[in-house]
Structure formats: structure tokens, C-alpha cells
Design an enzyme around this catalytic site. Structure first.
Site, PDB file in Angstrom:
ATOM      1  CG  ASP A  60     -29.136  19.183  15.577  1.00 56.21           C
ATOM      2  OD1 ASP A  60     -29.948  18.396  15.252  1.00 56.21           O
ATOM      3  OD2 ASP A  60     -28.673  18.251  16.213  1.00 56.21           O
ATOM      4  CE1 TYR A 146     -44.133  17.674  10.309  1.00 56.01           C
ATOM      5  CE2 TYR A 146     -46.615  17.598  10.161  1.00 56.01           C
ATOM      6  CZ  TYR A 146     -45.031  17.453   9.175  1.00 56.01           C
ATOM      7  OH  TYR A 146     -44.613  17.912   7.875  1.00 56.01           O
ATOM      8  CB  ALA A 148     -48.946  22.938  17.830  1.00 57.52           C
ATOM      9  CE  LYS A 150     -44.062  21.124   8.626  1.00 53.89           C
ATOM     10  NZ  LYS A 150     -42.670  21.628   7.906  1.00 53.89           N
TER      11      LYS A 150
END
Length: 230
Positions: A60, A146, A148, A150
Site C-alpha cells: 500500500d 496535491y 505540494a 507534485k
């Protein structure tokens, strides 16, 4: 670009849907060997049934420390990080859990998995592809977690590229704009907008670029590639 004549081995995350699924299918169809990550045993069974002969590992990505237990091949021609999660919301509203899961899956897990795969990549002088996002270049309202994660993934790729150049390992960041995937459908749901897959980039178009990078002759590297909807 011609299809390579010798089967190669590729580790792909996110092969259950979207860009990762399209890439896994294309690589499998041309006879390459696949090592796929599944987040659960049930998901692993689905991937093993879809890609005959693939090696499917269970881990996971929301728990990057669990990746340390993976047993990877001695040689890998590529690692393609295509998995990702997104949860929109203003900085004043996003929960701690949302931040932790987003950064874990989108940034920490790729870094940990890359570290584990580096010996195999060095042995094959392989290629690492990080499927980033337009949000990895420009951060818009409601996209803080998201974007941050990326932006961090881009910085990770830049450092890794410089570190591994001497070992012959190439590193490419791919920045797709909105692409017609289940994640994009979920983004539209969170935005409260109607979803029309035909308005966005096809996953196959992004995979064309990834395959071009994977099949690139050894005399060049593509550090970054950006693709946007027309």
C-alpha cells in the site's frame, strides 16, 4: 520509434487504472515483462489475471515504510511511477489525514520505491519515469496538498537525475494536463462539475510519450515533457 526486439522488465505503479493501466497493457502486449504493485491481495489477483506472466507485489503506497519488505528483481529496465491520489480543498479545510496520505502516496512512496529499485536500475542502466501533473508546475486554489506533493516530486526527480547520471540511470518527469482517467472523474466530482472524457487528453496519448522515453536510445535523456489538452 521501433519496438525493442529484446523483452525488458518494467516496474509500474498505478497499473489498475488510467495511465498506469494503459501503459501496463501496451508493455504487456509487446512482450515486455511486468512487475506490478497492488495495494491489496484482491487487487493483486485482478492484476495477475489481466497480465499473464506478470509479477505482482502487494504494498500500500499510503504506507511507504511497508515497501521496504518488497523483493525486487536484480535488473529493471524501468520504474514508472503512475500511481497517485488527489483530494481537493482549501488550506483552511484540508485535514491532517488528507495531507499525510497525499504526500505519502504521491511523493514519499515514489522516493522509497526508487531507492529500493536503484541497484536493479543501475545494473540495467534503466530509466525512471515519474508521472507528475500540471499541478507540479502551477498551484491553483483548492489544490494545495496535491500541488505540494507534485512540486516535491519534481524536486525529487531533479536531484535524482543529477545523482544517478554517472550510473547511466535516466530520470524523466512527465507533466500531463487533465487526462481522461478515473482520477479526473473524481476531481470533477469534487469540483461539482460535469465530467466529459472527450474534453481531456486520452491516457493513450500520455502513454505514447512514456513509451518514447522508455525506448529512447542511450545517447540522450528527456528530463521533462509537458503535454496539455488542446
Amino acid at each position: 520509434m521501433p519496438t525493442p526486439t529484446t523483452a525488458r522488465t518494467h516496474l509500474v505503479t498505478g497499473a489498475g487504472s488510467g495511465i498506469g493501466a494503459e501503459l501496463a497493457r501496451r508493455l504487456h502486449d509487446r512482450g515486455d515483462r511486468l512487475v506490478l504493485l497492488a495495494r491489496s491481495a484482491g487487487r493483486a489477483e485482478d492484476l495477475a489475471a489481466a497480465y499473464a506472466g506478470a509479477s505482482v507485489l502487494v504494498a500500500d503506497l499510503a504506507d511507504p515504510a511497508a515497501l521496504d519488505a518488497l523483493e525486487l528483481p536484480d535488473r529493471l529496465d524501468s520504474v514508472v511511477h503512475a500511481a497517485g491520489v488527489v483530494e481537493l480543498g482549501a488550506v483552511g479545510e484540508l485535514s491532517t489525514q488528507a495531507w499525510q496520505e497525499t504526500v505519502a502516496v504521491n511523493l514519499v512512496a515514489p522516493a522509497v520505491l526508487t531507492r529500493l529499485a536503484l541497484p536493479a536500475l543501475r545494473a540495467a542502466r534503466g530509466t525512471i519515469v515519474l508521472v507528475n501533473s500540471g499541478a507540479g508546475l502551477v498551484a491553483n486554489p483548492q489544490w494545495s496538498a496535491y500541488a505540494a506533493s507534485k512540486h516535491g516530486l519534481r524536486g525529487f526527480a531533479d536531484a535524482l537525475r543529477a545523482e544517478e547520471a554517472g550510473a547511466g540511470v535516466r530520470v524523466t518527469s512527465v507533466f500531463p494536463g487533465r487526462t481522461a482517467t478515473p482520477m479526473q472523474e473524481e476531481v470533477h466530482r469534487q469540483e461539482g462539475k460535469e465530467y466529459d472524457a472527450a474534453a481531456w487528453i486520452r491516457p493513450s496519448t500520455v502513454v505514447d510519450l512514456v513509451l518514447h522515453v522508455l525506448d529512447l536510445p542511450e545517447d540522450a535523456v528527456v528530463p521533462e515533457v509537458v503535454v496539455k489538452p488542446r
